[in-house]
Design a protein around this motif. Structure first.
Motif, short mmCIF file in Angstrom:
data_model
loop_
_atom_site.label_atom_id
_atom_site.label_comp_id
_atom_site.label_asym_id
_atom_site.label_seq_id
_atom_site.Cartn_x
_atom_site.Cartn_y
_atom_site.Cartn_z
N LYS A 93 0.83 -1.21 0.00
CA LYS A 93 0.00 0.00 0.00
C LYS A 93 0.86 1.26 0.00
O LYS A 93 0.58 2.22 -0.71
CB LYS A 93 -0.94 0.00 1.21
N SER A 94 1.90 1.24 0.83
CA SER A 94 2.83 2.36 0.91
C SER A 94 4.25 1.87 0.68
O SER A 94 4.55 0.68 0.84
CB SER A 94 2.74 3.04 2.28
N SER A 111 0.65 2.24 -5.34
CA SER A 111 -0.04 2.29 -6.63
C SER A 111 0.58 3.29 -7.58
O SER A 111 0.49 3.15 -8.80
CB SER A 111 -1.52 2.62 -6.43
N GLU A 112 1.24 4.31 -7.04
CA GLU A 112 1.83 5.35 -7.88
C GLU A 112 3.23 5.00 -8.36
O GLU A 112 3.70 5.55 -9.36
CB GLU A 112 1.86 6.67 -7.12
N ILE A 122 7.24 -6.90 -10.30
CA ILE A 122 7.30 -8.32 -9.92
C ILE A 122 6.19 -8.67 -8.94
O ILE A 122 5.59 -9.75 -9.02
CB ILE A 122 8.68 -8.66 -9.34
N VAL A 123 5.89 -7.80 -7.99
CA VAL A 123 4.89 -8.14 -6.98
C VAL A 123 3.49 -7.67 -7.35
O VAL A 123 2.53 -8.00 -6.67
CB VAL A 123 5.26 -7.56 -5.59
N SER A 124 3.35 -6.90 -8.44
CA SER A 124 2.04 -6.38 -8.84
C SER A 124 1.52 -7.13 -10.05
O SER A 124 2.26 -7.40 -11.00
CB SER A 124 2.13 -4.89 -9.17
N ASP A 125 0.24 -7.46 -10.03
CA ASP A 125 -0.38 -8.12 -11.18
C ASP A 125 -1.46 -7.22 -11.78
O ASP A 125 -2.37 -7.70 -12.45
CB ASP A 125 -0.99 -9.46 -10.76
N ARG A 205 2.18 10.59 -0.20
CA ARG A 205 0.95 9.86 -0.50
C ARG A 205 -0.21 10.82 -0.70
O ARG A 205 -0.43 11.73 0.10
CB ARG A 205 0.61 8.89 0.62
N GLY A 206 -0.91 10.66 -1.81
CA GLY A 206 -2.07 11.50 -2.06
C GLY A 206 -1.76 12.87 -2.60
O GLY A 206 -2.65 13.70 -2.80
N LYS A 207 -0.48 13.16 -2.86
CA LYS A 207 -0.10 14.47 -3.38
C LYS A 207 -0.04 14.46 -4.89
O LYS A 207 0.19 13.46 -5.51
CB LYS A 207 1.25 14.89 -2.79
#
Length: 207
Positions: A93-94, A111-112, A122-125, A205-207
């Protein structure tokens, strides 16, 4: 990604012959092959050596450390020991990037940055992350690039293991990581970060 039964001997023969008649390039799917290879990688910890090379191929810096990946948690942890200590850790998440010498930590949303680092890929699908990359095969792995012409990645993966990865900047500088023998995740491996007292925090985060 990841055939109905055809009636009639003639039709079956034509269907069986089709791959032979098609150009091999039309059948190639490097992006699909890469995602399949990555899907076979399990959670692991591995030592690594790092080499940064300049525009003329000269060695600018060498380093070492360890990397741990948790596929189940979409998380990773990279501890650089030499030449300077540094920690990058994500819980899916962070992402925290901590410099203990400077007593500074930068926090970003996973996510960014997922699509801007080999470990994030590698860890994201996430299809949203992968669809912006063009993939082609190179010796021992795959090369990923975007139409925007930013950093280019090379992932050396196959047989359920990762041999290393390389980040090639737009100006041609290379940051190469060679992974050693992988082992299981150590008990208690932390994929989160508790900010030490007195640390300067840059939370993006969120900026």
């Amino acid at each position: 990604m990841k055939p109905a039964r055809i009636a009639g001997a003639v039709t079956a023969f034509a269907a069986a012959s089709l791959p032979v008649l098609l150009p091999s390039a039309a059948l190639a799917d490097p992006a699909g092959d890469l995602r399949k290879d990555i899907s076979l990688v399990r959670s692991f910890c591995s030592p690594f050596t790092q080499k940064v090379t300049g525009l003329n191929g000269e060695t600018v810096q060498e380093g070492s450390g360890s990397v741990c990946v948790s596929k189940e948690k979409s998380s990773f942890r990279v501890e650089t020991k030499t030449p300077d200590e540094n920690l990058v850790v994500s819980d899916g998440k962070s992402v925290w990037s901590y410099d203990p010498f400077m007593q500074q930590v930068t926090i970003a949303s996973f996510s960014e940055i997922a699509g801007s680092s080999p470990l994030g890929l590698i860890v994201s699908d996430s299809p949203e992350v992968w669809k912006k990359y063009s993939v082609k095969r190179v010796s021992g792995g795959y090369e990923l690039s975007t139409a925007e012409g930013g950093d280019r990645f090379e992932l050396f993966v196959g047989g359920g293991s990762i041999a290393g990865f390389e980040i090639v900047s737009r100006d041609g500088r290379k940051n190469s990581y060679k992974l050693g023998a992988a082992g299981p995740l150590a008990a208690g491996t932390a994929f989160s970060f508790e900010i030490p007292k007195g640390t300067e925090v840059d939370d993006r985060r969120g900026k």
